[in-house]
Design a protein around this motif. Structure first.
Motif, PDB file in Angstrom:
ATOM      1  N   TRP A   1     -12.114  36.166 -49.363  1.00  0.00           N
ATOM      2  CA  TRP A   1     -13.118  34.920 -49.533  1.00  0.00           C
ATOM      3  C   TRP A   1     -12.307  33.942 -50.454  1.00  0.00           C
ATOM      4  O   TRP A   1     -12.907  32.798 -50.466  1.00  0.00           O
ATOM      5  CB  TRP A   1     -14.098  35.465 -50.142  1.00  0.00           C
ATOM      6  CG  TRP A   1     -15.168  36.216 -49.229  1.00  0.00           C
ATOM      7  CD1 TRP A   1     -15.065  37.667 -48.832  1.00  0.00           C
ATOM      8  CD2 TRP A   1     -16.044  35.700 -48.138  1.00  0.00           C
ATOM      9  NE1 TRP A   1     -16.209  37.961 -47.998  1.00  0.00           N
ATOM     10  CE2 TRP A   1     -16.710  36.708 -47.452  1.00  0.00           C
ATOM     11  CE3 TRP A   1     -16.465  34.253 -47.870  1.00  0.00           C
ATOM     12  CZ2 TRP A   1     -17.630  36.554 -46.472  1.00  0.00           C
ATOM     13  CZ3 TRP A   1     -17.286  34.347 -46.979  1.00  0.00           C
ATOM     14  CH2 TRP A   1     -18.003  35.402 -46.403  1.00  0.00           C
ATOM     15  N   LEU A   2     -11.175  34.276 -50.928  1.00  0.00           N
ATOM     16  CA  LEU A   2     -10.682  33.377 -51.956  1.00  0.00           C
ATOM     17  C   LEU A   2     -10.064  32.057 -51.073  1.00  0.00           C
ATOM     18  O   LEU A   2      -9.809  31.072 -51.673  1.00  0.00           O
ATOM     19  CB  LEU A   2      -9.325  33.765 -52.621  1.00  0.00           C
ATOM     20  CG  LEU A   2      -9.791  35.086 -53.743  1.00  0.00           C
ATOM     21  CD1 LEU A   2      -8.533  35.569 -54.148  1.00  0.00           C
ATOM     22  CD2 LEU A   2     -10.835  34.474 -54.650  1.00  0.00           C
ATOM     23  N   ARG A   3      -9.993  32.095 -49.864  1.00  0.00           N
ATOM     24  CA  ARG A   3      -9.640  31.121 -48.929  1.00  0.00           C
ATOM     25  C   ARG A   3     -10.643  30.157 -48.559  1.00  0.00           C
ATOM     26  O   ARG A   3     -10.563  29.066 -47.776  1.00  0.00           O
ATOM     27  CB  ARG A   3      -8.838  31.385 -48.074  1.00  0.00           C
ATOM     28  CG  ARG A   3      -7.522  32.419 -48.354  1.00  0.00           C
ATOM     29  CD  ARG A   3      -6.786  32.936 -47.301  1.00  0.00           C
ATOM     30  NE  ARG A   3      -6.142  31.566 -46.337  1.00  0.00           N
ATOM     31  CZ  ARG A   3      -5.361  31.629 -45.394  1.00  0.00           C
ATOM     32  NH1 ARG A   3      -5.503  32.700 -44.848  1.00  0.00           N
ATOM     33  NH2 ARG A   3      -5.038  30.730 -44.989  1.00  0.00           N
ATOM     34  N   VAL A   4     -12.060  30.422 -48.967  1.00  0.00           N
ATOM     35  CA  VAL A   4     -13.062  29.551 -48.371  1.00  0.00           C
ATOM     36  C   VAL A   4     -13.424  28.626 -49.494  1.00  0.00           C
ATOM     37  O   VAL A   4     -13.295  28.751 -50.651  1.00  0.00           O
ATOM     38  CB  VAL A   4     -14.484  30.444 -48.242  1.00  0.00           C
ATOM     39  CG1 VAL A   4     -15.431  29.848 -47.883  1.00  0.00           C
ATOM     40  CG2 VAL A   4     -14.188  31.572 -47.366  1.00  0.00           C
ATOM     41  N   GLY A   5     -13.960  27.337 -48.869  1.00  0.00           N
ATOM     42  CA  GLY A   5     -14.429  26.239 -49.918  1.00  0.00           C
ATOM     43  C   GLY A   5     -15.221  25.370 -49.193  1.00  0.00           C
ATOM     44  O   GLY A   5     -15.281  25.434 -47.851  1.00  0.00           O
ATOM     45  N   TRP A   6     -15.586  24.568 -49.902  1.00  0.00           N
ATOM     46  CA  TRP A   6     -16.491  23.400 -49.479  1.00  0.00           C
ATOM     47  C   TRP A   6     -15.952  21.977 -49.707  1.00  0.00           C
ATOM     48  O   TRP A   6     -15.348  21.804 -50.580  1.00  0.00           O
ATOM     49  CB  TRP A   6     -17.937  23.401 -50.154  1.00  0.00           C
ATOM     50  CG  TRP A   6     -18.846  24.358 -49.575  1.00  0.00           C
ATOM     51  CD1 TRP A   6     -19.149  25.545 -50.401  1.00  0.00           C
ATOM     52  CD2 TRP A   6     -19.917  24.356 -48.473  1.00  0.00           C
ATOM     53  NE1 TRP A   6     -20.009  26.218 -49.578  1.00  0.00           N
ATOM     54  CE2 TRP A   6     -20.814  25.432 -48.472  1.00  0.00           C
ATOM     55  CE3 TRP A   6     -20.003  23.299 -47.556  1.00  0.00           C
ATOM     56  CZ2 TRP A   6     -21.524  25.522 -47.518  1.00  0.00           C
ATOM     57  CZ3 TRP A   6     -21.010  23.565 -46.547  1.00  0.00           C
ATOM     58  CH2 TRP A   6     -21.755  24.731 -46.644  1.00  0.00           C
ATOM     59  N   TYR A   7     -15.868  21.136 -48.704  1.00  0.00           N
ATOM     60  CA  TYR A   7     -15.221  19.933 -48.811  1.00  0.00           C
ATOM     61  C   TYR A   7     -16.040  19.113 -48.352  1.00  0.00           C
ATOM     62  O   TYR A   7     -17.179  19.264 -47.414  1.00  0.00           O
ATOM     63  CB  TYR A   7     -13.903  19.934 -47.938  1.00  0.00           C
ATOM     64  CG  TYR A   7     -13.050  20.934 -48.511  1.00  0.00           C
ATOM     65  CD1 TYR A   7     -13.203  22.364 -47.943  1.00  0.00           C
ATOM     66  CD2 TYR A   7     -11.933  20.769 -49.369  1.00  0.00           C
ATOM     67  CE1 TYR A   7     -12.557  23.308 -48.348  1.00  0.00           C
ATOM     68  CE2 TYR A   7     -11.086  21.844 -49.799  1.00  0.00           C
ATOM     69  CZ  TYR A   7     -11.236  23.073 -49.277  1.00  0.00           C
ATOM     70  OH  TYR A   7     -10.550  24.032 -49.703  1.00  0.00           O
ATOM     71  N   ARG A   8     -16.053  17.662 -48.623  1.00  0.00           N
ATOM     72  CA  ARG A   8     -16.668  16.562 -48.167  1.00  0.00           C
ATOM     73  C   ARG A   8     -15.997  15.412 -47.727  1.00  0.00           C
ATOM     74  O   ARG A   8     -14.982  14.942 -48.350  1.00  0.00           O
ATOM     75  CB  ARG A   8     -17.862  16.132 -48.997  1.00  0.00           C
ATOM     76  CG  ARG A   8     -17.260  15.509 -50.277  1.00  0.00           C
ATOM     77  CD  ARG A   8     -18.456  15.536 -51.265  1.00  0.00           C
ATOM     78  NE  ARG A   8     -18.065  15.070 -52.752  1.00  0.00           N
ATOM     79  CZ  ARG A   8     -19.000  14.602 -53.707  1.00  0.00           C
ATOM     80  NH1 ARG A   8     -20.237  15.071 -53.801  1.00  0.00           N
ATOM     81  NH2 ARG A   8     -18.689  14.290 -54.909  1.00  0.00           N
ATOM     82  N   GLN A   9     -16.754  14.353 -46.938  1.00  0.00           N
ATOM     83  CA  GLN A   9     -15.988  13.340 -46.405  1.00  0.00           C
ATOM     84  C   GLN A   9     -17.079  12.335 -46.687  1.00  0.00           C
ATOM     85  O   GLN A   9     -17.879  12.418 -45.762  1.00  0.00           O
ATOM     86  CB  GLN A   9     -15.338  13.331 -45.037  1.00  0.00           C
ATOM     87  CG  GLN A   9     -14.479  12.419 -44.774  1.00  0.00           C
ATOM     88  CD  GLN A   9     -13.562  12.434 -43.425  1.00  0.00           C
ATOM     89  OE1 GLN A   9     -13.988  13.507 -42.847  1.00  0.00           O
ATOM     90  NE2 GLN A   9     -12.745  11.900 -43.413  1.00  0.00           N
ATOM     91  N   ALA A  10     -16.949  11.373 -47.128  1.00  0.00           N
ATOM     92  CA  ALA A  10     -17.893  10.185 -47.295  1.00  0.00           C
ATOM     93  C   ALA A  10     -17.202   9.147 -46.480  1.00  0.00           C
ATOM     94  O   ALA A  10     -16.080   9.019 -45.929  1.00  0.00           O
ATOM     95  CB  ALA A  10     -17.762   9.556 -49.024  1.00  0.00           C
ATOM     96  N   PRO A  11     -18.169   8.225 -45.962  1.00  0.00           N
ATOM     97  CA  PRO A  11     -17.911   7.347 -44.969  1.00  0.00           C
ATOM     98  C   PRO A  11     -16.662   6.394 -45.466  1.00  0.00           C
ATOM     99  O   PRO A  11     -16.714   5.887 -46.669  1.00  0.00           O
ATOM    100  CB  PRO A  11     -19.057   6.347 -44.932  1.00  0.00           C
ATOM    101  CG  PRO A  11     -20.189   7.286 -45.156  1.00  0.00           C
ATOM    102  CD  PRO A  11     -19.631   7.942 -46.277  1.00  0.00           C
TER     103      PRO A  11
END
Length: 112
Positions: A31-41
């Motif tokens: 689970w250490l390799r799981v993450g949340w990322y985001r991309q704005a316009p």
């Protein structure tokens, strides 16, 4: 192979809250390799929150104190609780495993 499916995005007013979910399936080694990322316009994709070694969660400076990353091992699901949302949090939010496998993304829009 790892599959990730995000849900929970939507339109919210500034100051509001949302909770994103990411169901993870397949060959997960850590689970250490799981993450949340985001991309704005018009911007590059960047990190929102990641699990790191030692059980510590790493957050981008822009979300510290407002977002909380958690997981439920019994459901193979990770969550991103987002509070005190700001217009600049508007983005497509992605769940990733190892920066190799990605979900389809879920749109979060913060606007009055």
């Amino acid at each position: 192979q790892v599959q990730l499916v995000e849900s929970g995005g939507g339109l919210v007013q500034p100051g509001g809250s949302l909770r994103l979910s990411c169901a993870v399936s397949g060959s997960i080694s850590s689970w250490l390799r799981v993450g949340w990322y985001r991309q704005a316009p018009g911007k590059q994709r960047d990190m929102g929150a990641e699990f790191t070694s030692g059980g510590i969660t790493s957050y981008a400076d822009s979300v510290k104190g407002r977002f909380t990353f958690s997981r439920d091992n019994t459901k193979n699901t990770v969550y991103l609780q987002m509070n005190r949302l700001k217009p600049e949090d508007t983005a497509v939010y992605y769940c990733s495993y190892g920066l190799i496998f990605w979900g389809q993304g879920t749109q979060v829009s913060v606007s009055s």
